[in-house]
Design a protein around this motif. Structure first.
Motif, PDB file in Angstrom:
ATOM      1  N   SER A 101       0.822  -1.215   0.000  1.00 11.99           N
ATOM      2  CA  SER A 101       0.000   0.000   0.000  1.00 11.99           C
ATOM      3  C   SER A 101       0.854   1.262   0.000  1.00 11.99           C
ATOM      4  O   SER A 101       1.768   1.412   0.818  1.00 11.99           O
ATOM      5  N   GLU A 102       0.530   2.146  -0.920  1.00 11.63           N
ATOM      6  CA  GLU A 102       1.160   3.465  -0.929  1.00 11.63           C
ATOM      7  C   GLU A 102       0.130   4.557  -0.635  1.00 11.63           C
ATOM      8  O   GLU A 102       0.375   5.736  -0.887  1.00 11.63           O
ATOM      9  N   GLN A 103      -1.002   4.158  -0.063  1.00 13.03           N
ATOM     10  CA  GLN A 103      -2.047   5.118   0.280  1.00 13.03           C
ATOM     11  C   GLN A 103      -1.585   5.982   1.449  1.00 13.03           C
ATOM     12  O   GLN A 103      -1.123   5.458   2.465  1.00 13.03           O
ATOM     13  N   GLN A 104      -1.729   7.281   1.294  1.00 12.94           N
ATOM     14  CA  GLN A 104      -1.302   8.201   2.344  1.00 12.94           C
ATOM     15  C   GLN A 104      -2.020   7.932   3.655  1.00 12.94           C
ATOM     16  O   GLN A 104      -1.424   8.052   4.726  1.00 12.94           O
ATOM     17  N   SER A 105      -3.283   7.522   3.590  1.00 13.28           N
ATOM     18  CA  SER A 105      -4.020   7.239   4.832  1.00 13.28           C
ATOM     19  C   SER A 105      -3.396   6.059   5.577  1.00 13.28           C
ATOM     20  O   SER A 105      -3.337   6.068   6.813  1.00 13.28           O
ATOM     21  N   ASP A 108      -0.072   7.409   7.137  1.00 11.96           N
ATOM     22  CA  ASP A 108      -0.375   8.234   8.312  1.00 11.96           C
ATOM     23  C   ASP A 108      -0.822   7.381   9.493  1.00 11.96           C
ATOM     24  O   ASP A 108      -0.370   7.589  10.628  1.00 11.96           O
ATOM     25  N   GLN A 109      -1.695   6.418   9.230  1.00 12.58           N
ATOM     26  CA  GLN A 109      -2.208   5.564  10.308  1.00 12.58           C
ATOM     27  C   GLN A 109      -1.090   4.713  10.908  1.00 12.58           C
ATOM     28  O   GLN A 109      -1.038   4.515  12.126  1.00 12.58           O
ATOM     29  N   ALA A 110      -0.192   4.206  10.070  1.00 12.84           N
ATOM     30  CA  ALA A 110       0.907   3.372  10.566  1.00 12.84           C
ATOM     31  C   ALA A 110       1.827   4.179  11.485  1.00 12.84           C
ATOM     32  O   ALA A 110       2.198   3.714  12.568  1.00 12.84           O
ATOM     33  N   TYR A 111       2.189   5.385  11.064  1.00 19.06           N
ATOM     34  CA  TYR A 111       3.044   6.210  11.921  1.00 19.06           C
ATOM     35  C   TYR A 111       2.321   6.617  13.201  1.00 19.06           C
ATOM     36  O   TYR A 111       2.921   6.634  14.276  1.00 19.06           O
ATOM     37  N   ALA A 112       1.036   6.920  13.093  1.00 18.94           N
ATOM     38  CA  ALA A 112       0.263   7.293  14.287  1.00 18.94           C
ATOM     39  C   ALA A 112       0.194   6.132  15.276  1.00 18.94           C
ATOM     40  O   ALA A 112       0.149   6.348  16.491  1.00 18.94           O
TER      41      ALA A 112
END
Length: 151
Positions: A101-105, A108-112
């Motif tokens: 997956s290269e989806q920005q969401s 963002d969710q992984a880093y969060a």
């Protein structure tokens, strides 16, 4: 300095073709660290907590690095990451999300949720080999772990 040859890596990946490609890239990169593989999120949690089939730490040592796919059966990579970060024994364990997956969401969710790095699986064997070398050098050789690390 750490060693590219002595630290267990846990690969959490459900696609057998990707497991083969990743293992081959690590071998070609001369990273001989033992790589344990589990194929779903629930098995990852069992492995990391030493439960069920993974209770023997001589056979299933705690890894120094987790390579985590996001789209997994039973429990997603996000579930695994959230579990890891809420467990005192594993909350400091480095996790590299390695996914298609290269989806920005998703990024963002992984880093969060506490991912230390987010990498998209490259399509070519040459790019995957370079990625494996980079992972090995950074996470297994140069990176320093905290003293009170995931016991």
């Amino acid at each position: 300095m750490n060693s590219l040859h002595s630290s267990t890596i846990l690969l959490v990946e459900d696609d057998p073709a990707d497991v083969f490609r990743i293992q081959r890239a690590f071998r070609k990169a001369d990273i001989t660290s033992p790589m344990q593989v589990v194929d779903d999120g629930e098995k990852a949690i069992y492995y990391l907590s030493g439960q069920a089939d993974y209770h023997n730490r001589d056979c299933y040592p705690l890894p120094v690095l987790v390579l985590l796919d996001l789209k997994l059966p039973r429990r997603s990579g996000f579930d695994v990451l959230n579990w890891l970060r809420n467990e005192s024994d594993t909350k400091l364990l480095p996790v590299v999300v390695l996914t298609s997956s290269e989806q920005q969401s998703d990024i963002d969710q992984a880093y969060a949720a506490g991912a230390n790095s987010y990498l998209a699986k490259p399509p070519s064997p040459t790019e995957l080999l370079e990625m494996a070398r980079t992972i090995g050098l950074y996470w297994l050789l140069f990176n320093r772990l905290p003293k009170a690390r995931f016991s």
